[in-house]
Design a protein around this motif. Structure first.
Motif, PDB file in Angstrom:
ATOM      1  N   ASN A 163       0.810  -1.216   0.000  1.00  0.00           N
ATOM      2  CA  ASN A 163       0.000   0.000   0.000  1.00  0.00           C
ATOM      3  C   ASN A 163       0.846   1.270   0.000  1.00  0.00           C
ATOM      4  O   ASN A 163       0.511   2.256  -0.668  1.00  0.00           O
ATOM      5  N   VAL A 164       1.945   1.275   0.743  1.00  0.00           N
ATOM      6  CA  VAL A 164       2.823   2.447   0.748  1.00  0.00           C
ATOM      7  C   VAL A 164       3.460   2.645  -0.617  1.00  0.00           C
ATOM      8  O   VAL A 164       3.524   3.771  -1.139  1.00  0.00           O
ATOM      9  N   LEU A 165       3.922   1.562  -1.242  1.00  0.00           N
ATOM     10  CA  LEU A 165       4.516   1.664  -2.570  1.00  0.00           C
ATOM     11  C   LEU A 165       3.500   2.163  -3.599  1.00  0.00           C
ATOM     12  O   LEU A 165       3.834   2.979  -4.477  1.00  0.00           O
ATOM     13  N   LEU A 166       2.263   1.691  -3.490  1.00  0.00           N
ATOM     14  CA  LEU A 166       1.222   2.173  -4.399  1.00  0.00           C
ATOM     15  C   LEU A 166       0.977   3.670  -4.208  1.00  0.00           C
ATOM     16  O   LEU A 166       0.816   4.414  -5.175  1.00  0.00           O
ATOM     17  N   ALA A 167       0.946   4.093  -2.955  1.00  0.00           N
ATOM     18  CA  ALA A 167       0.715   5.505  -2.670  1.00  0.00           C
ATOM     19  C   ALA A 167       1.829   6.371  -3.250  1.00  0.00           C
ATOM     20  O   ALA A 167       1.567   7.405  -3.876  1.00  0.00           O
ATOM     21  N   LEU A 168       3.065   5.949  -3.036  1.00  0.00           N
ATOM     22  CA  LEU A 168       4.193   6.718  -3.556  1.00  0.00           C
ATOM     23  C   LEU A 168       4.211   6.702  -5.083  1.00  0.00           C
ATOM     24  O   LEU A 168       4.567   7.684  -5.727  1.00  0.00           O
ATOM     25  N   ARG A 169       3.818   5.554  -5.667  1.00  0.00           N
ATOM     26  CA  ARG A 169       3.768   5.439  -7.118  1.00  0.00           C
ATOM     27  C   ARG A 169       2.747   6.409  -7.712  1.00  0.00           C
ATOM     28  O   ARG A 169       2.930   6.927  -8.823  1.00  0.00           O
ATOM     29  N   LEU A 170       1.671   6.670  -6.950  1.00  0.00           N
ATOM     30  CA  LEU A 170       0.628   7.582  -7.415  1.00  0.00           C
ATOM     31  C   LEU A 170       0.972   9.039  -7.139  1.00  0.00           C
ATOM     32  O   LEU A 170       0.149   9.933  -7.365  1.00  0.00           O
ATOM     33  N   GLY A 171       2.172   9.272  -6.620  1.00  0.00           N
ATOM     34  CA  GLY A 171       2.627  10.643  -6.409  1.00  0.00           C
ATOM     35  C   GLY A 171       2.273  11.234  -5.069  1.00  0.00           C
ATOM     36  O   GLY A 171       2.352  12.461  -4.895  1.00  0.00           O
ATOM     37  N   THR A 172       1.885  10.421  -4.099  1.00  0.00           N
ATOM     38  CA  THR A 172       1.526  10.923  -2.775  1.00  0.00           C
ATOM     39  C   THR A 172       2.769  11.456  -2.056  1.00  0.00           C
ATOM     40  O   THR A 172       3.808  10.798  -2.041  1.00  0.00           O
ATOM     41  N   ALA A 173       2.646  12.626  -1.470  1.00  0.00           N
ATOM     42  CA  ALA A 173       3.758  13.212  -0.715  1.00  0.00           C
ATOM     43  C   ALA A 173       3.885  12.539   0.649  1.00  0.00           C
ATOM     44  O   ALA A 173       2.880  12.166   1.259  1.00  0.00           O
ATOM     45  N   TRP A 174       5.122  12.391   1.104  1.00  0.00           N
ATOM     46  CA  TRP A 174       5.362  11.767   2.408  1.00  0.00           C
ATOM     47  C   TRP A 174       4.987  12.747   3.524  1.00  0.00           C
ATOM     48  O   TRP A 174       5.376  13.917   3.487  1.00  0.00           O
ATOM     49  N   PRO A 175       4.207  12.331   4.506  1.00  0.00           N
ATOM     50  CA  PRO A 175       3.742  13.250   5.557  1.00  0.00           C
ATOM     51  C   PRO A 175       4.829  13.530   6.601  1.00  0.00           C
ATOM     52  O   PRO A 175       5.940  12.992   6.527  1.00  0.00           O
ATOM     53  N   THR A 176       4.471  14.313   7.581  1.00  0.00           N
ATOM     54  CA  THR A 176       5.412  14.650   8.655  1.00  0.00           C
ATOM     55  C   THR A 176       5.669  13.427   9.528  1.00  0.00           C
ATOM     56  O   THR A 176       4.881  12.479   9.562  1.00  0.00           O
ATOM     57  N   ALA A 177       6.768  13.469  10.258  1.00  0.00           N
ATOM     58  CA  ALA A 177       7.141  12.354  11.125  1.00  0.00           C
ATOM     59  C   ALA A 177       6.077  12.104  12.197  1.00  0.00           C
ATOM     60  O   ALA A 177       5.787  10.952  12.558  1.00  0.00           O
ATOM     61  N   THR A 178       5.491  13.183  12.698  1.00  0.00           N
ATOM     62  CA  THR A 178       4.453  13.040  13.727  1.00  0.00           C
ATOM     63  C   THR A 178       3.234  12.305  13.178  1.00  0.00           C
ATOM     64  O   THR A 178       2.690  11.416  13.838  1.00  0.00           O
ATOM     65  N   THR A 179       2.811  12.666  11.984  1.00  0.00           N
ATOM     66  CA  THR A 179       1.655  12.012  11.364  1.00  0.00           C
ATOM     67  C   THR A 179       1.937  10.538  11.100  1.00  0.00           C
ATOM     68  O   THR A 179       1.088   9.673  11.339  1.00  0.00           O
ATOM     69  N   VAL A 180       3.136  10.247  10.615  1.00  0.00           N
ATOM     70  CA  VAL A 180       3.528   8.853  10.362  1.00  0.00           C
ATOM     71  C   VAL A 180       3.493   8.051  11.659  1.00  0.00           C
ATOM     72  O   VAL A 180       2.970   6.932  11.711  1.00  0.00           O
ATOM     73  N   ALA A 181       4.043   8.633  12.715  1.00  0.00           N
ATOM     74  CA  ALA A 181       4.084   7.931  14.002  1.00  0.00           C
ATOM     75  C   ALA A 181       2.681   7.662  14.533  1.00  0.00           C
ATOM     76  O   ALA A 181       2.387   6.556  15.027  1.00  0.00           O
ATOM     77  N   LEU A 182       1.782   8.661  14.428  1.00  0.00           N
ATOM     78  CA  LEU A 182       0.409   8.477  14.904  1.00  0.00           C
ATOM     79  C   LEU A 182      -0.302   7.377  14.111  1.00  0.00           C
ATOM     80  O   LEU A 182      -1.012   6.538  14.685  1.00  0.00           O
ATOM     81  N   ALA A 183      -0.127   7.390  12.797  1.00  0.00           N
ATOM     82  CA  ALA A 183      -0.775   6.385  11.960  1.00  0.00           C
ATOM     83  C   ALA A 183      -0.251   4.986  12.285  1.00  0.00           C
ATOM     84  O   ALA A 183      -1.019   4.025  12.386  1.00  0.00           O
ATOM     85  N   MET A 184       1.069   4.854  12.461  1.00  0.00           N
ATOM     86  CA  MET A 184       1.647   3.540  12.717  1.00  0.00           C
ATOM     87  C   MET A 184       1.285   3.018  14.109  1.00  0.00           C
ATOM     88  O   MET A 184       1.038   1.824  14.292  1.00  0.00           O
ATOM     89  N   LEU A 185       1.204   3.902  15.079  1.00  0.00           N
ATOM     90  CA  LEU A 185       0.779   3.485  16.418  1.00  0.00           C
ATOM     91  C   LEU A 185      -0.675   3.026  16.401  1.00  0.00           C
ATOM     92  O   LEU A 185      -1.041   2.032  17.044  1.00  0.00           O
ATOM     93  N   THR A 186      -1.510   3.764  15.680  1.00  0.00           N
ATOM     94  CA  THR A 186      -2.917   3.363  15.541  1.00  0.00           C
ATOM     95  C   THR A 186      -3.016   2.002  14.864  1.00  0.00           C
ATOM     96  O   THR A 186      -3.786   1.142  15.283  1.00  0.00           O
ATOM     97  N   GLY A 187      -2.220   1.804  13.814  1.00  0.00           N
ATOM     98  CA  GLY A 187      -2.230   0.530  13.115  1.00  0.00           C
ATOM     99  C   GLY A 187      -1.743  -0.614  13.971  1.00  0.00           C
ATOM    100  O   GLY A 187      -2.268  -1.736  13.897  1.00  0.00           O
ATOM    101  N   PHE A 188      -0.748  -0.360  14.805  1.00  0.00           N
ATOM    102  CA  PHE A 188      -0.226  -1.420  15.676  1.00  0.00           C
ATOM    103  C   PHE A 188      -1.313  -1.948  16.606  1.00  0.00           C
ATOM    104  O   PHE A 188      -1.477  -3.160  16.768  1.00  0.00           O
ATOM    105  N   ALA A 189      -2.080  -1.029  17.190  1.00  0.00           N
ATOM    106  CA  ALA A 189      -3.139  -1.452  18.112  1.00  0.00           C
ATOM    107  C   ALA A 189      -4.370  -1.963  17.370  1.00  0.00           C
ATOM    108  O   ALA A 189      -4.878  -3.048  17.654  1.00  0.00           O
ATOM    109  N   GLY A 190      -4.857  -1.168  16.396  1.00  0.00           N
ATOM    110  CA  GLY A 190      -6.131  -1.469  15.742  1.00  0.00           C
ATOM    111  C   GLY A 190      -6.059  -2.551  14.698  1.00  0.00           C
ATOM    112  O   GLY A 190      -7.067  -3.202  14.411  1.00  0.00           O
ATOM    113  N   TYR A 191      -4.891  -2.746  14.081  1.00  0.00           N
ATOM    114  CA  TYR A 191      -4.735  -3.788  13.073  1.00  0.00           C
ATOM    115  C   TYR A 191      -3.865  -4.931  13.586  1.00  0.00           C
ATOM    116  O   TYR A 191      -4.167  -6.095  13.367  1.00  0.00           O
TER     117      TYR A 191
END
Length: 356
Positions: free
Chosen positions: A203-231
């Motif tokens: 999914n990350v590779l697809l997003a980058l392939r579609l030209g998605t800009a990489w978000p801030t470190a804080t946003t990445v950390a929040l998303a990954m922490l949410t994914g760790f618990a919720g997924y």
């Protein structure tokens, strides 16, 4: 009764963690693309669980548990089941969910996820011939009715595109759940970790392939922490519940996830719950109660079986060990089940997948 309640609690905790993820995903979608958010959720899940697995192995090595019986390898013959589960639930499902949430309110998105349990049960009953009795069916019907009450909007007509995408996500996860059941005897943390790493990377590779800009470190950390618990943690608990309850029953408990999602959504975006919320809560509680009080008992025969999973020496695990056993329970190793015929209350767990 204790085993039944423990299994039910495991499934409900998995539902609570996953249900809470939906409104959090809605909050993060303002800054992230659907593919990137799904990818970060799964990467957070995979990397977090990989860290836990590494620490677990280091701890095992420290006490001399270096042999393969404590960390058995995943059999090649079951890789297709896991690959199919990852493709359906780890790649297609999250992408459809994130696209659907872009045009669907957070509360409504949480409610639509109630369909995952319905689709899961239908596939388990129709395709995999898992046993269902009247009480289990009525329990599922009560949970579905609760979801319908929550999502009912007077005057609404037709199905918006976002709704159809969320329904598609539920169908993908239902396929994932039933395929995961086929490998649920193996290490639940390993299964969830592989799903997270593969699905997250895709999914990350697809997003980058579609030209998605990489978000801030804080946003990445929040998303990954949410994914760790919720997924991640949620999926580990879900696989353990599959092992002990079977697919349809676990799916039924997991169907209450929207209730947790709606509650958190209203905490994030405060408003008074409408009267139908309490009706839905009562129906879902009734459904869970019907499942918990289920008693399925009859004479049945266990065919010879060889597998590996965490177990205690109960009535189904009366075997010898070909290694020095220190008496620790539960423990994990490859073991053989001899044929046995007996009668006792049971679920369609990994030892009771017989016909009726």
């Amino acid at each position: 009764m204790s085993t039944r309640l423990n299994a039910a609690f495991t499934a409900l905790l998995a539902a609570a963690l996953f249900g809470a993820t939906t409104p959090l995903a809605k909050a993060l979608l303002g800054t992230l693309s659907p593919f990137l958010l799904a990818g970060l959720f799964y990467l957070g899940s995979g990397l977090g669980l990989a860290t836990v697995i590494l620490l677990r192995r280091l701890k095992g090595n420290a006490v001399g548990q270096t042999d393969t019986r404590h960390h058995p390898s995943f059999p090649l013959r079951e890789v297709p089941w896991l690959a199919g589960a990852i493709a359906a639930g780890g790649v297609a499902g999250p992408a459809l969910l994130m696209w659907g949430l872009q045009t669907t309110p957070a509360a409504a998105g949480s409610l639509l996820l109630n369909l995952e349990g319905v689709f899961t049960a239908l596939i388990a009953w129709i395709v995999f011939r898992e046993n269902v009795d009247t009480q289990v069916f009525l329990g599922m019907a009560a949970i579905v009715a609760g979801g319908a009450a929550l999502s009912w909007q007077p005057g609404a007509a037709g199905l918006p595109a976002g709704t159809l995408l969320l329904i598609g996500a539920c169908a993908c996860w239902a396929i994932d759940n039933n395929l995961t059941r086929k490998v649920s005897t193996h290490d639940a943390m390993f299964i969830a970790c592989v799903k997270g790493l593969v699905a997250g990377s895709v999914n990350v590779l697809l997003a980058l392939r579609l030209g998605t800009a990489w978000p801030t470190a804080t946003t990445v950390a929040l998303a990954m922490l949410t994914g760790f618990a919720g997924y991640g943690v949620s999926l580990v608990l879900f696989v353990v519940a599959l092992r002990n309850l079977g697919t349809a029953r676990t799916g039924a408990y997991f169907s209450v996830a929207p209730l947790f999602g709606v509650t958190l959504s209203w905490l994030l975006w405060p408003e008074l719950p409408p009267p139908l919320f309490w009706v839905a809560a009562a129906l879902m509680t009734l459904g869970v109660w019907l499942h918990i009080r289920e008693r399925h008992e009859h004479a049945h025969t266990h065919d010879p079986l060889d597998h590996t999973h965490r177990h205690r020496h109960d009535a189904h695990h009366q075997h010898e060990h070909d290694f020095a056993w220190d008496g620790e329970e539960p423990h994990t190793h490859a073991h053989h089940h001899a044929p046995i015929t007996h009668a006792h209350p049971h679920f369609p767990d990994i030892h009771h997948r017989h016909s009726h």
